[in-house]
Design an enzyme around this catalytic site. Sequence first.
Site, mmCIF file in Angstrom:
data_model
loop_
_atom_site.group_PDB
_atom_site.id
_atom_site.type_symbol
_atom_site.label_atom_id
_atom_site.label_comp_id
_atom_site.label_asym_id
_atom_site.label_seq_id
_atom_site.Cartn_x
_atom_site.Cartn_y
_atom_site.Cartn_z
ATOM 1 N N ARG A 84 -25.507 -1.311 7.136
ATOM 2 C CA ARG A 84 -25.243 -2.723 6.854
ATOM 3 C C ARG A 84 -25.604 -3.610 8.040
ATOM 4 O O ARG A 84 -25.715 -4.828 7.905
ATOM 5 C CB ARG A 84 -23.770 -2.911 6.494
ATOM 6 C CG ARG A 84 -23.291 -1.940 5.434
ATOM 7 C CD ARG A 84 -21.838 -2.099 5.111
ATOM 8 N NE ARG A 84 -21.617 -3.270 4.280
ATOM 9 C CZ ARG A 84 -20.453 -3.559 3.713
ATOM 10 N NH1 ARG A 84 -19.410 -2.784 3.911
ATOM 11 N NH2 ARG A 84 -20.312 -4.625 2.968
ATOM 12 N N GLU A 96 -19.507 -4.823 9.967
ATOM 13 C CA GLU A 96 -20.369 -4.029 10.848
ATOM 14 C C GLU A 96 -21.424 -4.871 11.545
ATOM 15 O O GLU A 96 -21.794 -4.601 12.694
ATOM 16 C CB GLU A 96 -21.026 -2.906 10.045
ATOM 17 C CG GLU A 96 -20.063 -1.825 9.556
ATOM 18 C CD GLU A 96 -19.330 -2.197 8.284
ATOM 19 O OE1 GLU A 96 -18.468 -1.399 7.843
ATOM 20 O OE2 GLU A 96 -19.606 -3.289 7.721
ATOM 21 N N LYS A 147 0.842 -1.190 0.000
ATOM 22 C CA LYS A 147 0.000 0.000 0.000
ATOM 23 C C LYS A 147 0.881 1.245 0.000
ATOM 24 O O LYS A 147 1.830 1.348 0.769
ATOM 25 C CB LYS A 147 -0.916 -0.016 1.231
ATOM 26 C CG LYS A 147 -2.115 0.889 1.137
ATOM 27 C CD LYS A 147 -3.117 0.602 2.255
ATOM 28 C CE LYS A 147 -4.333 1.492 2.136
ATOM 29 N NZ LYS A 147 -5.347 1.213 3.173
#
Length: 633
Positions: free
Chosen positions: A391, A363, A281
Amino acid sequence: MTILQSIKEPEDIKNLSLKECSQLAQELRDEMITVTAKNGGHLASSLGAVELIIALHRIFDSPKDKFIFDVGHQAYAHKLLTGRQEKFNTLRQHGGLSGFTTREESEHDSFGSGHASNSVSAAVGMAQAADLNRQEYTSIAVIGDGSATGGMAFEAFNNASSQKGRLIVILNDNGMSISNTVGALDKLFANVRFNRGYYKASEKSRNRLYTNKLGRAIWDIGQKFKAAAKGLVMPTVLWEQFGFAYTGPIDGHNIAELEKAFKKVKGYNHKPVLIHVITQKGKGYEPAESDAVHFHGVPPCKNPGTCDDCNCTYSQMFSNTMAEIMRQDERVVAITAAMSEGYAMGELIKEFPERVFDVGICEQHAVTFAAGLATQGIVPVAAIYSTFLQRAYDQIVHDVALQNLPVVFAIDRAGIAGDDGRTHQGAFDVSYLNHIPNMIICSPKDVNELRHLLYTAVNSLCPFAVRFARGKDENPVKIDNMLQELPIGKWEELQKGSHIAIVAHGICVSQALKASTVLEKQGISVSVINARFIKPMDQEMLKQLAAGHQVILVAEENARSGSLGQNILDFLNTAGLLDTVKIDMIALPDNFIEHGAQNLLRRKYGVDSQSIVEKSCLLFNKENTENTREALK
């Protein structure tokens, strides 16, 4: 002319040499860094996927082949290579390119994105559609940044082998979501990240043995003995049990290796394929490589990595207040679903490493995990963005509210969130929480009130939602030294008038106060009410407002349907008070709100101070003059 400037569509990169591809990769990174420095954006994720995207476009044929980027914030190179180069400087600007993939923006964006862990499901659906429609194309899901830890991704993996069509899942494994990825799956992947030598040695051995018949037999026998044990070292068994053909790990920054792997599986339709790619990353930009967490999403800044903003945001105040509360009360813990940086929880985690839980991008689990804690006397504060909390709706209803458990939801990015766009605007949380029994909902007018409402929430021992805006208060706010509990369901009268009562919550309270100074000059006497508790409402004050004013105007940054304004209308109607007072509402329309600066969107959708003035002048037949508008600037 640079190589990038010569690329008008994906076909243009197919004939480049590998050396030219390396140069193109650098040019793509330079363009991303330049534009995100000006506009902000998800930089580190996109920097890490450059070679991967180049290789994909060289081997596969977009838009015939379907590329689905999970979350979409690693897809900047994809945008630049698919005809959007000239508009890339408009990234995340109102009317410009989205920061994510959107079907409306380009035929090369096969699926809209913005939330995590849905790419494999969409790709499975597209692969099945190819079979139903008797078409030949490959569906390719690129999933990374921790999205593979989400439960929905595993539901899709479980179902994939039962469906038809050509499906490839590319696991872009960089060991991170926004922060470092957590959990057992990441530890499994780590075995691969640090054992590439195993694979290279294995590949060399196979190539040597396969030169003759006896060697092939020896290799095949060895493979049978190894199969039972290889899951101890490598995660291939996991994917094979899901019915995938596994290949990898592959250096995600080596275009030649990537192309070799993609050619190998192109056209393969016997079973779904998982290609395990290792990337870094922030690759190619030293500040982002050194601190990929900071550079995951960067604000506009002339010198990336050097900007420092010491003004306290709502997110920072949340974290600071949680530290105060947790020092006082050992029952209180904090939970985040891979958003610790978004909530500025770095120092909180350092101080309370055993009482702050990052459960990853899941979540639903976060909410029920909190419910489980709450059954045993713990007071969990679940810090989840407004749109991400959607969600977990079923878990909020069944696991928390139905059992009346003391879970506090700290809902950041409530209302207009700005340049992340349609998938991130917090326009619905009041609506989807409002009708749930046992739920208390509040919205602070400023960062100081956020402190007190959070303190009230953890001491209420009820399901309690504290929703707050993205960013900072417009004006400096005095911070109280002592935390205090506020009476649940009671509103605050900030200004007393007789003609119109502006009832507002959250960020709209400051807009109402700003508008009131202009309206008073127009001869309209204004009461300003801080409706900090959306549920329960202050019914006694509502009756007083109805008796003492000609008009009640409700202002809020939430969709009109299911809003506080509609609840007030329902209450006044039921109480038989609509004959004595007129009610009107300022709220967000029945639209998905696009990306753009927060104040620009507030003006466009009529939830700012000027809109309050315009609506009030209209209600009282007053002229909204140019001088009035100038006074609000």
